[in-house]
Motif scaffolding. Structure first.
Motif, PDB file in Angstrom:
ATOM      1  N   PRO A  20       0.831  -1.219   0.000  1.00 25.23           N
ATOM      2  CA  PRO A  20       0.000   0.000   0.000  1.00 25.23           C
ATOM      3  C   PRO A  20       0.860   1.262   0.000  1.00 25.23           C
ATOM      4  O   PRO A  20       1.884   1.322   0.675  1.00 25.23           O
ATOM      5  CB  PRO A  20      -0.792  -0.127   1.312  1.00 25.23           C
ATOM      6  N   GLU A  41      -0.604   7.185   0.304  1.00 29.75           N
ATOM      7  CA  GLU A  41      -1.932   7.742   0.028  1.00 29.75           C
ATOM      8  C   GLU A  41      -3.030   6.751   0.422  1.00 29.75           C
ATOM      9  O   GLU A  41      -4.054   7.132   1.013  1.00 29.75           O
ATOM     10  CB  GLU A  41      -2.054   8.095  -1.454  1.00 29.75           C
ATOM     11  N   GLU A  42      -2.829   5.503   0.101  1.00 29.75           N
ATOM     12  CA  GLU A  42      -3.823   4.478   0.430  1.00 29.75           C
ATOM     13  C   GLU A  42      -3.941   4.286   1.937  1.00 29.75           C
ATOM     14  O   GLU A  42      -5.057   4.171   2.481  1.00 29.75           O
ATOM     15  CB  GLU A  42      -3.447   3.162  -0.252  1.00 29.75           C
ATOM     16  N   LYS A  43      -2.816   4.267   2.625  1.00 27.24           N
ATOM     17  CA  LYS A  43      -2.844   4.101   4.077  1.00 27.24           C
ATOM     18  C   LYS A  43      -3.483   5.316   4.756  1.00 27.24           C
ATOM     19  O   LYS A  43      -4.248   5.184   5.705  1.00 27.24           O
ATOM     20  CB  LYS A  43      -1.422   3.867   4.593  1.00 27.24           C
ATOM     21  N   ARG A  70      -5.685   7.294   3.384  1.00 28.38           N
ATOM     22  CA  ARG A  70      -7.110   7.316   3.058  1.00 28.38           C
ATOM     23  C   ARG A  70      -7.897   6.433   4.036  1.00 28.38           C
ATOM     24  O   ARG A  70      -9.029   6.755   4.421  1.00 28.38           O
ATOM     25  CB  ARG A  70      -7.329   6.837   1.619  1.00 28.38           C
ATOM     26  N   SER A 125      -4.889  13.052   0.782  1.00 26.55           N
ATOM     27  CA  SER A 125      -5.503  12.688   2.063  1.00 26.55           C
ATOM     28  C   SER A 125      -5.158  13.703   3.150  1.00 26.55           C
ATOM     29  O   SER A 125      -5.983  13.985   4.033  1.00 26.55           O
ATOM     30  CB  SER A 125      -5.061  11.288   2.498  1.00 26.55           C
TER      31      SER A 125
END
Length: 263
Positions: free
Chosen positions: A21, A24-26, A28, A62
């Motif tokens: 990940p 940005e994914e974490k 989010r 985020s």
């Protein structure tokens, strides 16, 4: 064969890295967690989730979303605190009607003098007095009037099998005052900084009872607490709590105002 093994190992590492990940994914996930907590009414932990976005420096989108959401939360909290303060101000105004305000050249803060404990009611009698200032600071004094010295240093308030007793304020200390005029003696003992040892709360809680007080010293005097003195203690304790609550609210509002963007 060795070269092939290295090649396949590099391919595996690259594939694994591509599946990891991103910041940005974490980040989010944290933002979504914050929104979920807000729906449950858990503002404190929602803000902790948003604050944790700083752990992901590459999560630009985020981070911006978290900043906007935090601003909305702080603005909502600010509005609630301001409404709470308005309500508290109204309560304080009602409680203040039982008091006169006074500030002499010797006072650093405005003093609240209960109307039932003015100078006329304090002459030629032994009684307890409650003292309150604009900060909400509260203390008690025992005031003796008589023909001979008691040299009293403490106060016990009681009724039946219930009682409360102050700490001892030795004769000759700054908190223990004596004077005389003609054939009469006056003694005043101050129980500052919590040295009333719960007597104030005891009187306020049991104001409807026939409370008595013992002035404890070389000699003792026993009195029945006047209804207006018990009322003064009860009113002062309520106003003290409200004034302290207001001071705390004002500090919270100042902190939130710094966090809310100027509209």
């Amino acid at each position: 064969m060795k070269g092939s093994s290295i090649f396949y190992l590099l391919v595996f590492v690259l594939l694994f890295a591509s599946c990891k990940p991103t910041d940005e994914e974490k980040a989010r996930i944290r933002v979504n967690n914050a929104k979920f907590l807000l729906e449950k009414g858990d503002t404190v932990n929602a803000m902790l989730q948003l604050d944790s976005i700083s752990l992901y420096p590459e999560a630009k989108y985020s981070a911006n979303a978290a900043k906007n959401l935090a601003a909305e939360i702080n603005f909502s909290l600010l509005q609630k605190k301001e409404i709470e303060l308005d309500s508290l101000d109204a309560k304080i105004a009602r409680l203040e009607t039982a008091f006169d305000k006074e500030k002499t050249e010797y006072d650093r803060y405005v003093q609240y003098i209960h109307k039932k404990q003015n100078q006329q009611n304090a002459l030629s009698r032994s009684f307890i007095k409650v003292h309150l200032d604009e900060r909400g600071t509260l203390y008690l004094s025992s005031n003796y009037f008589g023909k001979s010295l008691l040299n009293h240093y403490a106060l016990r308030v009681y009724d039946g099998d219930i009682s409360a007793k102050t700490d001892s304020m030795p004769v000759g200390s700054q908190e223990n005052h004596q004077s005389d005029f003609l054939d009469y003696k006056w003694e005043k003992v101050l129980y500052l900084n919590g040295r009333d040892n719960g007597v104030i709360e005891f009187i306020a809680t049991n104001a409807d009872r026939n409370l008595k007080a013992a002035f404890i010293g070389r000699q003792q005097q026993f009195i029945v607490l006047a209804a207006w003195d018990k009322e003064a203690v009860r009113d002062a304790l309520a106003l003290s709590a409200a004034l302290k609550q207001k001071a705390g609210l004002q500090k919270e509002i100042q902190v939130l105002q710094k966090k809310v963007p100027v509209q």
